[in-house]
Write an enzyme that holds these catalytic residues in place. Structure first.
Site, PDB file in Angstrom:
ATOM      1  N   HIS A 119      33.555  -3.572  79.035  1.00 15.64           N
ATOM      2  CA  HIS A 119      33.232  -4.916  79.498  1.00 15.64           C
ATOM      3  C   HIS A 119      31.906  -4.892  80.224  1.00 15.64           C
ATOM      4  CE1 HIS A 119      33.829  -8.922  81.071  1.00 15.64           C
ATOM      5  NE2 HIS A 119      33.504  -8.477  82.278  1.00 15.64           N
ATOM      6  N   GLU A 178      12.013  10.922  40.352  1.00 21.50           N
ATOM      7  CA  GLU A 178      11.640   9.655  41.008  1.00 21.50           C
ATOM      8  C   GLU A 178      10.238   9.244  40.546  1.00 21.50           C
ATOM      9  OE1 GLU A 178      13.113   7.178  43.053  1.00 21.50           O
ATOM     10  OE2 GLU A 178      11.160   6.342  42.584  1.00 21.50           O
ATOM     11  N   GLY A 220      11.501   8.915  34.381  1.00 20.21           N
ATOM     12  CA  GLY A 220      12.441   9.687  33.564  1.00 20.21           C
ATOM     13  C   GLY A 220      13.168   8.814  32.559  1.00 20.21           C
TER      14      GLY A 220
HETATM   15  P1  FAD Z   1      17.244   1.885  44.564  1.00 19.35           P
HETATM   16  O1  FAD Z   1      17.174   1.965  46.031  1.00 19.35           O
HETATM   17  O2  FAD Z   1      16.658   0.699  43.894  1.00 19.35           O
HETATM   18  O3  FAD Z   1      16.600   3.222  44.018  1.00 19.35           O
HETATM   19  C1  FAD Z   1      16.401   3.474  42.676  1.00 19.35           C
HETATM   20  C2  FAD Z   1      15.258   4.432  42.537  1.00 19.35           C
HETATM   21  O4  FAD Z   1      15.164   4.841  41.185  1.00 19.35           O
HETATM   22  C3  FAD Z   1      13.914   3.817  42.900  1.00 19.35           C
HETATM   23  O5  FAD Z   1      13.268   4.616  43.863  1.00 19.35           O
HETATM   24  C4  FAD Z   1      13.152   3.779  41.580  1.00 19.35           C
HETATM   25  O6  FAD Z   1      11.766   3.983  41.747  1.00 19.35           O
HETATM   26  C5  FAD Z   1      13.811   4.922  40.828  1.00 19.35           C
HETATM   27  N1  FAD Z   1      13.723   4.795  39.372  1.00 19.35           N
HETATM   28  C6  FAD Z   1      14.116   3.741  38.608  1.00 19.35           C
HETATM   29  N2  FAD Z   1      13.921   4.002  37.310  1.00 19.35           N
HETATM   30  C7  FAD Z   1      13.391   5.244  37.251  1.00 19.35           C
HETATM   31  C8  FAD Z   1      12.953   6.074  36.184  1.00 19.35           C
HETATM   32  N3  FAD Z   1      13.014   5.674  34.916  1.00 19.35           N
HETATM   33  N4  FAD Z   1      12.462   7.278  36.491  1.00 19.35           N
HETATM   34  C9  FAD Z   1      12.365   7.713  37.775  1.00 19.35           C
HETATM   35  N5  FAD Z   1      12.758   6.969  38.804  1.00 19.35           N
HETATM   36  C10 FAD Z   1      13.260   5.747  38.553  1.00 19.35           C
HETATM   37  N6  FAD Z   1      21.334  -3.231  51.423  1.00 19.35           N
HETATM   38  C11 FAD Z   1      21.985  -3.005  52.578  1.00 19.35           C
HETATM   39  O7  FAD Z   1      22.998  -2.305  52.571  1.00 19.35           O
HETATM   40  N7  FAD Z   1      21.560  -3.543  53.767  1.00 19.35           N
HETATM   41  C12 FAD Z   1      20.470  -4.344  53.826  1.00 19.35           C
HETATM   42  O8  FAD Z   1      20.107  -4.813  54.904  1.00 19.35           O
HETATM   43  C13 FAD Z   1      19.766  -4.612  52.632  1.00 19.35           C
HETATM   44  N8  FAD Z   1      18.670  -5.396  52.635  1.00 19.35           N
HETATM   45  C14 FAD Z   1      17.984  -5.595  51.483  1.00 19.35           C
HETATM   46  C15 FAD Z   1      16.845  -6.411  51.521  1.00 19.35           C
HETATM   47  C16 FAD Z   1      16.119  -6.631  50.377  1.00 19.35           C
HETATM   48  C17 FAD Z   1      14.897  -7.499  50.420  1.00 19.35           C
HETATM   49  C18 FAD Z   1      16.502  -5.979  49.159  1.00 19.35           C
HETATM   50  C19 FAD Z   1      15.689  -6.170  47.917  1.00 19.35           C
HETATM   51  C20 FAD Z   1      17.628  -5.183  49.103  1.00 19.35           C
HETATM   52  C21 FAD Z   1      18.378  -4.993  50.273  1.00 19.35           C
HETATM   53  N9  FAD Z   1      19.533  -4.206  50.261  1.00 19.35           N
HETATM   54  C22 FAD Z   1      20.228  -4.017  51.425  1.00 19.35           C
HETATM   55  C23 FAD Z   1      20.043  -3.600  49.022  1.00 19.35           C
HETATM   56  C24 FAD Z   1      19.673  -2.117  48.938  1.00 19.35           C
HETATM   57  O9  FAD Z   1      18.292  -1.979  49.044  1.00 19.35           O
HETATM   58  C25 FAD Z   1      20.164  -1.569  47.595  1.00 19.35           C
HETATM   59  O10 FAD Z   1      21.540  -1.808  47.463  1.00 19.35           O
HETATM   60  C26 FAD Z   1      19.924  -0.056  47.500  1.00 19.35           C
HETATM   61  O11 FAD Z   1      18.570   0.241  47.638  1.00 19.35           O
HETATM   62  C27 FAD Z   1      20.463   0.452  46.151  1.00 19.35           C
HETATM   63  O12 FAD Z   1      20.254   1.818  46.048  1.00 19.35           O
HETATM   64  P2  FAD Z   1      20.100   2.520  44.607  1.00 19.35           P
HETATM   65  O13 FAD Z   1      20.002   3.974  44.890  1.00 19.35           O
HETATM   66  O14 FAD Z   1      21.130   2.035  43.698  1.00 19.35           O
HETATM   67  O15 FAD Z   1      18.737   1.959  44.028  1.00 19.35           O
END
Ligand code: FAD
Length: 463
Positions: A440, A35, A115
């Site tokens: 209810h 991360e 990474g």
């Molecule tokens: P992410 O949560 O984006 O995690 C990816 C991680 O990988 C990050 O921590 C990043 O730092 C890390 N990373 C990336 N590249 C590298 C690298 N090269 N090396 C090391 N680490 C790296 N979803 C819901 O279900 N309910 C909601 O209410 C909701 N509200 C949202 C509101 C907003 C404003 C936003 C922007 C999104 C919202 N979402 C919501 C969507 C939700 O946040 C995402 O679907 C979810 O976070 C996706 O998870 P993920 O693990 O795919 O990616």
């Protein structure tokens, strides 16, 4: 790969990555979690959690403003953004602490840094290469912009900047009437800002059933949230204290809207550029990683979960995919995820919640004569009257078959989607659900009533 450093090596510790790590460790696998930012990713730090805290603060503001209609004398004196931010940040930090403790407690090795996939089973961070018998790509997503639209973080902002505002803007233009755009529009209106949403598609939250979009539009109109649908962004001029946005309607006519801020909420792109995926032969499309229903990429032993995989960009989808992959690697042969069975919620005031097919997709799949739908108005639901909210429960079923779509509108209906998704995922028939007893007075009763109506036994139902 007998000599690998880890059984499972995960790139990214957001909802998808950390869920995979926790489950894999629970199953006795040796896990490495890479991360570059904070454990918890977008959802915890700049997504679901902080936005829902803002939405709750907005609800409190509305309650204070509208207290008189409940016979309560309170005055709304305005928003103290420092106080709101401290409440929001407190929630995030408590959850972050809990997650960090869990990850540590499960013996997961956290590798801090950026990474890159440098071999099919190898991730390099700085000068160190780590290997995994299985690799899980979970690098998440970022806020997209449009060509010619530069985000400066001051006047033209993304949701990340919007979460760090130190004061309530007087006026905001929200570019994008999807889930994120509508949630911020809802918050800012409750906080006292003048809000205008610009949406290119013909309706707000166009991923939802048309009836839900229309109900949200009616509610937003009533709240005096301005919105222009079928309208495209053309250009923006920023000064030190305002933005002037030129937009173009469906007829080609241009107009200029001015505001303090422009929020760009036009969707999220996959964070995959420069991470070595393509070089390692991973099949991609428009930057997304292609994965099959078992979350496998085309490269053996390499999986992908979360927002980098085409489909709904929701935390609970990534979370469930992460668990699925851990169990798959451990040889538990889990059931693949049914994408239509993933619940969806827009947490605006009012909320929209849904699971399964909308009417257009159900009609496309089964034909007009192959489906039946019913709409139960929340006007007949006691708890909704107590809360002074309006909306509906819309059910779609296959003719003489199971319920294939549930669509809800109204304050707090997001809390009802759990039952709705059980009905959908268990292929419940209206006749199975109708006799279930709902407490209810609750809004859940509306789900029960709607199923009674669909089973031809309506008590209070409007249709
Ligand atoms: P992410 O949560 O984006 O995690 C990816 C991680 O990988 C990050 O921590 C990043 O730092 C890390 N990373 C990336 N590249 C590298 C690298 N090269 N090396 C090391 N680490 C790296 N979803 C819901 O279900 N309910 C909601 O209410 C909701 N509200 C949202 C509101 C907003 C404003 C936003 C922007 C999104 C919202 N979402 C919501 C969507 C939700 O946040 C995402 O679907 C979810 O976070 C996706 O998870 P993920 O693990 O795919 O990616």
């Amino acid at each position: 790969m007998a000599d690998a450093d880890f059984d499972v090596l995960i790139l990214g510790a957001g909802s998808g990555g950390y869920a995979c790590a926790l489950r894999a460790a629970q199953l006795g696998l040796k896990v490495g979690l890479v991360e570059k930012g904070n454990l918890g990713g977008t959802c915890l730090h700049v997504g679901c959690i902080p936005t829902k805290a803002l939405l709750h603060a907005a609800e409190v503001a509305d309650s204070a403003r509208e207290s008189e209609q409940f016979g309560v004398n309170a005055t709304f004196e305005g928003i103290d953004m420092a106080g709101v931010n401290s409440y929001k940040d407190g929630v995030v930090s408590r959850l972050f602490k809990g997650l960090t403790g869990l990850i540590k407690g499960r013996g997961i090795t956290v590798i801090e840094g950026e990474g890159r996939l440098t071999g099919p089973k190898q991730v390099t961070v700085g000068d160190t290469a780590y290997t995994g018998a299985h690799v899980v790509l979970a690098s998440g997503s970022y806020s997209k912009s449009l060509p010619g639209l530069d985000v400066d973080g001051e006047r033209v902002i993304t949701s990340e900047h919007a979460l760090r505002l130190e004061s309530v803007p007087k006026s905001v233009i929200v570019l994008g009437g999807g889930v994120i755009g509508c949630e911020f529009a809802s918050v800012w209106k409750s906080f006292g800002a003048e809000v205008t949403i610009i949406e290119a598609l013909p309706r707000l939250v166009a991923v939802e059933d048309e009836a839900s979009s229309k109900a949200l539009e009616r509610a937003f109109r009533k709240r005096k949230i301005n919105f222009k649908v079928g309208t495209r962004f053309h250009s923006v001029k920023s000064t030190n204290d305002s933005v002037a946005v030129t937009v173009e309607g469906a007829n080609g006519e241009q107009s200029v809207i001015e505001a303090d801020l422009l929020l760009v909420a036009v969707g999220r792109g996959p964070s995959t550029a420069g991470l070595g995926y393509e070089e390692q032969g991973i099949a991609m499309e428009r930057g997304f990683v292609l994965a099959d229903e078992r979350c496998r990429t085309n490269v053996e032993g390499v999986y992908a979960v979360g927002d980098i995989v085409p489909g709904l960009q929701l935390a609970h989808r990534g979370f469930q995919q992460g668990i699925f992959v851990a169990e798959e690697i451990a040889g538990l042969a889990p059931q693949p995820i049914d994408e239509a069975g993933i619940p969806r919620v827009t947490y605006s005031h009012p909320e929209i919640a849904s699971v399964g097919l909308d009417e257009a997709k159900a009609t496309e799949k089964y034909g007009t004569d192959g489906i039946e739908s019913i709409t139960y108005d929340l006007g007949g639901n006691g708890k909704s009257q107590i809360l002074k909210t309006s909306g509906f429960v819309k059910l779609i079923r296959q003719k003489d078959g199971p319920v294939i779509g549930v669509h809800l509108v109204g304050d707090r209906v997001g809390e009802l989607i759990g039952e709705a998704q059980l009905i959908y995922n268990w292929e419940g028939h209206a006749e199975d659900v109708a006799p279930l007893i709902h407490a209810h007075p609750t809004q859940n009763e509306a789900l029960g009533e709607a199923h009674l109506a669909l089973a031809g036994k309506a008590l209070h139902a409007h249709s």
